[in-house]
Design a protein around this motif. Structure first.
Motif, mmCIF file in Angstrom:
data_model
loop_
_atom_site.group_PDB
_atom_site.id
_atom_site.type_symbol
_atom_site.label_atom_id
_atom_site.label_comp_id
_atom_site.label_asym_id
_atom_site.label_seq_id
_atom_site.Cartn_x
_atom_site.Cartn_y
_atom_site.Cartn_z
ATOM 1 N N THR A 78 29.477 17.331 14.835
ATOM 2 C CA THR A 78 30.188 18.128 14.626
ATOM 3 C C THR A 78 31.915 18.133 14.682
ATOM 4 N N ARG A 79 32.128 17.552 15.526
ATOM 5 C CA ARG A 79 33.679 17.516 15.825
ATOM 6 C C ARG A 79 34.312 16.550 14.810
ATOM 7 N N SER A 80 33.665 15.620 14.468
ATOM 8 C CA SER A 80 34.385 14.577 13.685
ATOM 9 C C SER A 80 34.454 15.261 12.118
ATOM 10 N N ILE A 81 33.674 16.081 11.698
ATOM 11 C CA ILE A 81 33.611 16.612 10.523
ATOM 12 C C ILE A 81 34.528 17.843 10.249
ATOM 13 N N ASN A 82 35.434 17.928 9.525
ATOM 14 C CA ASN A 82 36.551 18.847 9.401
ATOM 15 C C ASN A 82 35.885 20.189 8.995
ATOM 16 N N SER A 83 36.509 21.328 9.193
ATOM 17 C CA SER A 83 35.788 22.521 9.105
ATOM 18 C C SER A 83 35.889 22.849 7.225
ATOM 19 N N LEU A 84 36.730 22.104 6.698
ATOM 20 C CA LEU A 84 36.874 22.256 5.314
ATOM 21 C C LEU A 84 35.306 21.598 4.649
ATOM 22 N N ILE A 85 35.127 20.241 5.419
ATOM 23 C CA ILE A 85 34.151 19.807 4.715
ATOM 24 C C ILE A 85 32.733 20.511 5.125
ATOM 25 N N TRP A 86 32.670 21.094 6.353
ATOM 26 C CA TRP A 86 31.527 22.098 6.654
ATOM 27 C C TRP A 86 31.733 23.117 5.685
ATOM 28 N N PHE A 145 41.011 29.710 23.333
ATOM 29 C CA PHE A 145 41.969 28.457 22.727
ATOM 30 C C PHE A 145 41.255 28.339 21.247
ATOM 31 N N ARG A 146 39.920 28.132 21.406
ATOM 32 C CA ARG A 146 39.356 27.663 20.149
ATOM 33 C C ARG A 146 39.250 28.969 19.012
ATOM 34 N N TRP A 147 39.151 30.147 19.422
ATOM 35 C CA TRP A 147 39.410 31.085 18.635
ATOM 36 C C TRP A 147 41.077 31.245 17.928
ATOM 37 N N ASP A 148 42.191 30.704 18.737
ATOM 38 C CA ASP A 148 43.281 30.302 18.092
ATOM 39 C C ASP A 148 43.348 29.389 17.007
ATOM 40 N N ILE A 149 42.535 28.141 17.319
ATOM 41 C CA ILE A 149 42.424 27.230 16.248
ATOM 42 C C ILE A 149 41.726 27.857 15.176
ATOM 43 N N ASN A 150 40.502 28.427 15.279
ATOM 44 C CA ASN A 150 39.853 28.946 14.202
ATOM 45 C C ASN A 150 40.516 29.878 13.171
ATOM 46 N N ILE A 151 41.540 30.720 13.750
ATOM 47 C CA ILE A 151 42.166 31.469 12.958
ATOM 48 C C ILE A 151 43.066 30.594 11.850
ATOM 49 N N ARG A 152 43.855 29.652 12.276
ATOM 50 C CA ARG A 152 44.435 28.610 11.478
ATOM 51 C C ARG A 152 43.501 28.183 10.610
ATOM 52 N N GLU A 153 42.322 27.628 10.971
ATOM 53 C CA GLU A 153 41.544 26.855 10.148
ATOM 54 C C GLU A 153 40.806 27.936 8.853
ATOM 55 N N SER A 154 40.722 28.893 9.329
ATOM 56 C CA SER A 154 39.825 29.966 8.662
ATOM 57 C C SER A 154 40.775 30.447 7.275
ATOM 58 N N THR A 155 42.064 30.345 7.609
ATOM 59 C CA THR A 155 42.983 30.896 6.501
ATOM 60 C C THR A 155 42.856 29.733 5.376
ATOM 61 N N LEU A 205 45.753 42.070 -0.075
ATOM 62 C CA LEU A 205 45.668 41.074 1.047
ATOM 63 C C LEU A 205 44.991 41.543 2.152
ATOM 64 N N TRP A 206 44.844 42.910 2.323
ATOM 65 C CA TRP A 206 44.376 43.420 3.707
ATOM 66 C C TRP A 206 42.902 42.989 3.813
ATOM 67 N N GLY A 207 41.976 43.194 2.590
ATOM 68 C CA GLY A 207 40.688 42.886 2.800
ATOM 69 C C GLY A 207 40.289 41.425 3.017
ATOM 70 N N PRO A 208 40.993 40.498 2.400
ATOM 71 C CA PRO A 208 40.729 38.965 2.763
ATOM 72 C C PRO A 208 41.198 38.762 4.127
ATOM 73 N N LEU A 209 42.476 39.376 4.725
ATOM 74 C CA LEU A 209 42.816 39.183 6.071
ATOM 75 C C LEU A 209 42.000 39.680 6.995
ATOM 76 N N TRP A 210 41.234 40.669 6.572
ATOM 77 C CA TRP A 210 40.061 41.269 7.687
ATOM 78 C C TRP A 210 39.085 40.342 7.705
ATOM 79 N N ASP A 211 38.508 39.667 6.526
ATOM 80 C CA ASP A 211 37.328 38.611 6.438
ATOM 81 C C ASP A 211 37.649 37.553 6.949
ATOM 82 N N THR A 212 39.114 37.101 6.935
ATOM 83 C CA THR A 212 39.557 35.725 7.799
ATOM 84 C C THR A 212 39.318 35.999 9.140
ATOM 85 N N PHE A 213 39.822 37.235 9.628
ATOM 86 C CA PHE A 213 39.805 37.331 11.112
ATOM 87 C C PHE A 213 38.347 37.368 11.692
#
Lengths: 271, 272
Positions: free
Chosen positions: B127-135, B210-220, B76-84
């Motif tokens: 850009t705001r109304s399209i969720n990052s998963l859809i992007w 603030f956005r970085w914090d949200i992006n950590i959540r979303e990138s997981t 998991l370390w590799g994927p975790l680094w990628d996520t970060f």
């Protein structure tokens, strides 16, 4: 006297003060950021051949925004959107109904400590778990369909609304609540006449905002089988039917814009 | 607040008059009817047998999922680094794109309120109304699966958010300082650099963290659609029904999210 040049008389020039005053910290941050960037960019392998190949497809997608196809998958799109709206409405209503008692419990100035800890734990749990992950688990437990999406968004709404409601209650004017209590009101009357009028405008505003978020989220829940327009969108992408995908995205953007506009009006009215 | 008189002349106080009460009743009735209809649709689409069976299934999954398979952590370390990386580089890229959009969208800095501002606002809303998963879904289809698609998805999704908050900050700046710089004979860019930028710098730093914090959540979770990161491991573990691995991944994600929130809170506390 003659040795004094113009520069000496002018003194040192003005320099913009740096954002971080400590020079060691400033340069340390700068260097570590640079090292991190080299490492991070190096660890991402981009297949440029694949990217350039995809760019034409990307362009096809951009142009399909100018002639979206609402018709050929019309019934699928309609069903998906209706399901998304249904999930949005039900989950927002249920989420608000549940988050009011939890929000009351999570406000330190009206709840006793044990209740406060339990409610705060619920709020933290709901906020820490991503909607998609909750949806995956709920789909595994309750099966495919809108029920899982409804439960997911209700759960997410609880964390969001309770936290903000609790913060609002903690910041309320104590004097008004005290006045109601002094008339000999019961606990329920105290909440209803002392606390509720103070937080109601903000609660309505937040609920409208959450309705907006829930619609956006309901659009992706379909990706993991929790109902809504996401499944249709996913299928459209998988089949490279960009015109249908563009139509769905336009509907989502349009709905979000309308919702944002409406919530702006309602919030301006109640505040 | 109307006051009516009872038969004996006593005043009866009411919160609302008759019409207001009737309108309220009608609105409540309509709202309940809509909710009930929606609930009926959900209920029709649900296989209730599975729902009644749910506690047993949940207990079954729970018993399979515990204890977590700690040895899987090596992978998991590799994927975790990628996520970060996706979250961090995505945020940086988003900020680079969001700053010009914000300046074009703010009423006091836009070159043209009539033509350019609406375009900038549309970029923000779209850009705001399209969720990052859809992007991510879209970018995986276009540029192929991998970390790069996830990074771009995070970046595109964040433009609107950052630009919106930033342009609101720009519109709220103190005009006196701008005027003072203009009065020295500064050019348009100098006014920008010395009059406007110093005023929005704290807001800018706060927004990016603030956005970085949200992006950590979303990138997981972006890996679920093939865009790299720890979500990819989650997806493959779910597909092979390897529940102990799923538990471990969820614990790791939870830990990453809490850590991100803690860092962001610390940094914002230091700035403000």
């Amino acid at each position: 006297m003659s040795a004094v040049t113009l520069d000496d008389r002018l003194g040192t020039g003005w320099k913009k003060p740096p954002l971080i005053t400590n020079p060691a910290l400033r340069w340390g941050l700068f260097v570590s950021a640079a090292i991190y960037f080299v490492l991070a960019v190096g660890s991402i392998d981009v297949n440029w051949a694949r990217v350039s190949e995809g760019l034409s497809r990307g362009w096809a997608f951009v142009t399909s925004f100018f002639n979206p196809d609402f018709v050929s998958r019309g019934s699928d799109i309609r069903d998906g959107i209706v399901e998304s709206i249904i999930i949005t409405i039900t989950s927002t209503v249920v989420g608000i109904l549940i988050s009011i008692p939890i929000g009351l419990g999570a406000a330190r100035n009206i709840a006793p400590l044990p209740v406060y800890i339990v409610c705060r734990a619920i709020v933290s749990l709901s906020r820490a778990l991503n909607e998609i992950i909750v949806a995956i688990l709920l789909v595994a437990i309750f099966g495919f369909g809108p029920l899982a999406g409804f439960l997911t968004l209700s759960f997410a709404t609880i964390g969001f609304l309770s936290k903000l409601l609790a913060e609002d209650i903690e910041e309320m004017d104590r004097v008004q609540a005290e006045a109601i209590r002094a008339t000999g009101a019961s606990w329920l009357q105290w909440i209803n006449y002392g606390v509720q009028p103070q937080v109601m405008p903000r609660l309505i505003g937040l609920s409208m905002y959450r309705l907006d978020i829930n619609f956006r989220e309901s659009a992706v829940l379909g990706l993991v089988g929790a109902g809504g327009i996401g499944a249709t969108l996913n299928t459209a992408f998988d089949r490279y039917e960009f015109d249908t995908a563009a139509a769905i995205l336009l509907i989502i953007i349009g709905t979000v814009m309308v919702l944002e506009y409406l919530s702006g009006i309602i919030r301006a009215k109640v505040q | 607040m109307p006051v009516t008189h009872a038969a004996n002349g006593a005043k009866i106080w009411q919160l609302r008059n008759r019409n207001q009460t009737l309108i309220r009743w009608a609105a409540t009735l309509a709202a309940i009817a809509v909710f009930m209809w929606c609930w009926k649709r959900i209920s029709d689409a649900t296989t209730w047998f599975f729902v009644w069976d749910a506690p047993r299934i949940a207990a079954d999954i729970g018993s399979r999922a515990l204890p977590p398979r700690w040895s899987y952590m090596d992978k998991l370390w590799g994927p975790l680094w990628d996520t970060f990386n996706m979250a961090t580089l995505g945020t940086v890229l988003a900020l680079v794109m969001a700053v010009p959009v914000a300046f074009l969208a703010a009423r006091n800095t836009t070159p043209s309120t009539l033509f350019i501002r609406p375009v900038a606002l549309f970029i923000i809303v779209a850009t705001r109304s399209i969720n990052s998963l859809i992007w991510a879904l879209l970018l995986v289809a276009i540029i192929g699966p991998g970390v790069f698609a996830g990074l771009m998805a995070i970046a595109f999704r964040s433009i609107g958010f950052c630009a919106k908050l930033l342009y609101e900050a720009i519109e709220e700046i103190d005009q006196n300082q701008v005027e003072a710089i203009t009065a020295t004979g500064a050019s348009r860019w100098q006014v920008m650099a010395y009059g406007i930028v110093p005023q929005i710098m704290p807001a800018f730093a706060g927004i990016s963290v603030f956005r970085w914090d949200i992006n950590i959540r979303e990138s997981t979770v972006l890996g679920l659609v093939g865009a790299g990161g720890i979500g990819l491991q989650l997806q493959s573990s779910l597909n092979t029904l390897a529940w102990p691995q799923v538990t471990l991944i969820l614990i790791v994600i939870l830990f990453a999210v809490v850590l991100g929130e803690w860092i962001s809170a610390k940094v914002r506390g230091a700035i403000i």
